[in-house]
Design a protein around this motif. Structure first.
Motif, PDB file in Angstrom:
ATOM      1  N   PRO A   1       5.552  -7.748  -8.761  1.00 30.46           N
ATOM      2  CA  PRO A   1       5.979  -8.354 -10.029  1.00 30.46           C
ATOM      3  C   PRO A   1       6.331  -9.822  -9.845  1.00 30.46           C
ATOM      4  N   GLU A   2       6.034 -10.613 -10.831  1.00 29.84           N
ATOM      5  CA  GLU A   2       6.442 -12.018 -10.850  1.00 29.84           C
ATOM      6  C   GLU A   2       6.980 -12.299 -12.244  1.00 29.84           C
ATOM      7  N   VAL A   3       8.268 -12.017 -12.439  1.00 32.71           N
ATOM      8  CA  VAL A   3       8.891 -12.025 -13.763  1.00 32.71           C
ATOM      9  C   VAL A   3      10.027 -13.038 -13.758  1.00 32.71           C
ATOM     10  N   ASP A   4       9.989 -13.986 -14.696  1.00 34.98           N
ATOM     11  CA  ASP A   4      11.078 -14.973 -14.739  1.00 34.98           C
ATOM     12  C   ASP A   4      12.111 -14.655 -15.812  1.00 34.98           C
ATOM     13  N   HIS A   5      11.764 -13.778 -16.749  1.00 34.39           N
ATOM     14  CA  HIS A   5      12.760 -13.288 -17.706  1.00 34.39           C
ATOM     15  C   HIS A   5      12.353 -11.873 -18.107  1.00 34.39           C
ATOM     16  N   VAL A   6      13.314 -11.081 -18.493  1.00 34.45           N
ATOM     17  CA  VAL A   6      13.000  -9.704 -18.855  1.00 34.45           C
ATOM     18  C   VAL A   6      13.358  -9.448 -20.317  1.00 34.45           C
ATOM     19  N   VAL A   7      12.580  -8.574 -20.915  1.00 37.35           N
ATOM     20  CA  VAL A   7      12.852  -8.093 -22.272  1.00 37.35           C
ATOM     21  C   VAL A   7      13.109  -6.604 -22.147  1.00 37.35           C
ATOM     22  N   THR A   8      14.310  -6.173 -22.520  1.00 36.48           N
ATOM     23  CA  THR A   8      14.714  -4.784 -22.312  1.00 36.48           C
ATOM     24  C   THR A   8      14.966  -4.082 -23.637  1.00 36.48           C
ATOM     25  N   PHE A   9      14.732  -2.771 -23.619  1.00 33.37           N
ATOM     26  CA  PHE A   9      14.930  -1.928 -24.799  1.00 33.37           C
ATOM     27  C   PHE A   9      15.628  -0.644 -24.376  1.00 33.37           C
ATOM     28  N   GLU A  10      16.309  -0.024 -25.353  1.00 33.82           N
ATOM     29  CA  GLU A  10      16.834   1.321 -25.123  1.00 33.82           C
ATOM     30  C   GLU A  10      15.670   2.251 -24.807  1.00 33.82           C
ATOM     31  N   ARG A  11      15.885   3.182 -23.916  1.00 38.49           N
ATOM     32  CA  ARG A  11      14.827   4.138 -23.585  1.00 38.49           C
ATOM     33  C   ARG A  11      14.495   4.996 -24.805  1.00 38.49           C
TER      34      ARG A  11
END
Length: 367
Positions: free
Chosen positions: A343-353
């Motif tokens: 992975p090469e991720v500079d920011h993450v977008v997260t959601f409830e499962r």
């Protein structure tokens, strides 16, 4: 013309939910807005309400500050100074190009009408084609004639309803770039409907993503892709998957544990306490996954799509999760082959499962 929609709804009798459901947006003068979304999401109905072809059941449409549509007010379409371009071009087959373009200029003296026809034909790259017949033109040329006809009366607003859908893919994107340049040269405010993301990115200053009558996000293309407002936008725009993840804090920094390993030094990540046990889902775009033969994580190619300069690989990890990756096309691996990825991720977008389409991403914690 500045366009403003305030909680606009259009509800057809006999339908359980509105075709357009409390949509609000603003389009500054001279800007090009694009509405995208799956079939039946309400984008064409919204366009028709702006044109005056559908009545509002709630909310308002304002053109340059003037209310032209509300439940108690309906300005007829012919009084709104709006031009429209349709997907079937709607050219008159028995009239030549000049007569088609000049059709809405009947009140002008003949000399002025001819001058305006020549002006807009030059604008769309068809100078000198006044005497040609529609059947002598290619699909792209016919679309330019339809655009010239819509621009000829100098409308305050131009509405375009999937104008390229009858053209081949390569021509659609090229024509989208050309028409953007034409609209900017004419300083025309425009609202464009399409189901094609590449068209939307090519032509729009601002893009709205619709689903089930609701406008999920109204933003520029970069923000839609990297900062989706809802899970539906995250899923609809671009290529990506939602992978299970766990957030934890180490020495004051958030670490995101994913099937591809731990993500560290990520910006804009929520605190672990935002989710029960820190468990969530993280959006991983195809461009977040890098092919690296030396990476410890291996994945099996289950599908590949050639895109010219790159492949879009669908990859299955040993744990069973699926990810996507853009890989340069000279890395031509076979389906079934195992390759290294990281992975090469500079920011993450997260959601409830397991959250639904309308679920917003968790607010980021500034690092």
């Amino acid at each position: 013309m500045h366009v403003e929609l305030s909680r606009l709804s259009v509800h057809y009798s006999g339908q359980a939910r509105p075709a357009v459901d409390e949509v609000s947006l603003g389009l500054p003068e001279g800007s090009i807005g694009v509405l995208i979304g799956p079939s039946g999401c309400g984008k064409t109905t919204l366009l028709r309400a702006v044109a005056g072809l559908e009545r509002a059941s709630a909310g308002e449409v304002r053109l340059s500050g003037e209310v032209v549509e509300s439940p108690g007010l309906h300005r007829p379409p012919e009084t709104r100074r709006i031009g429209m371009v349709f997907q079937d071009y709607a050219l008159f087959p028995h009239l030549d190009v000049g007569q088609n373009v000049g059709f809405g200029l009947g009140k002008l003296p003949r000399g002025e009408r001819a001058a305006r026809v020549a002006e807009v034909l030059a604008l769309v790259g068809l100078a000198g084609s006044e005497r040609r017949m529609p059947h002598e033109l290619s699909g792209g040329q016919q679309q330019r004639v339809a655009l010239a006809r819509a621009l000829a009366p100098r409308p305050q607003l131009l509405l375009l309803d999937e104008p390229f859908s009858n053209l081949d893919v390569e021509l659609r994107e090229r024509l989208a770039h050309e028409i953007r340049a034409i609209l900017k040269a004419a300083r025309t405010t425009a609202l464009f409907v399409t189901h094609d993301q590449l068209e939307a990115f090519a032509i729009g200053d601002t893009i709205g993503v619709m689903h089930q009558g609701k406008l999920h996000q109204w933003d520029d293309a970069y923000t839609l892709y990297h900062r989706p407002a809802t899970r539906f936008v995250a899923d609809f725009i671009g290529h990506g998957v939602f992978a299970p993840a766990t957030l934890r804090e180490v020495d004051g920094q958030v670490v995101v544990d994913t099937p591809l390993g731990a993500l560290t030094d990520v910006a804009e990540c929520p605190l672990p306490t935002a989710f029960g046990g820190g468990q969530c889902e993280v959006l991983l775009r195809a461009d977040d996954i890098v092919h690296d033969d030396h990476a410890p994580v291996k994945a099996q190619i289950v599908r590949k799509a050639f895109r010219g300069s790159e492949f879009l690989y669908t990859l299955r990890l040993r744990s069973g999760e699926t990810v996507l990756a853009h890989v340069p096309s000279h890395h031509d691996h076979k389906v079934g082959e195992w390759i290294g990825i990281r992975p090469e991720v500079d920011h993450v977008v997260t959601f409830e499962r397991g959250s639904g389409a309308a679920a917003p991403p968790m607010a980021p914690y500034p690092s």
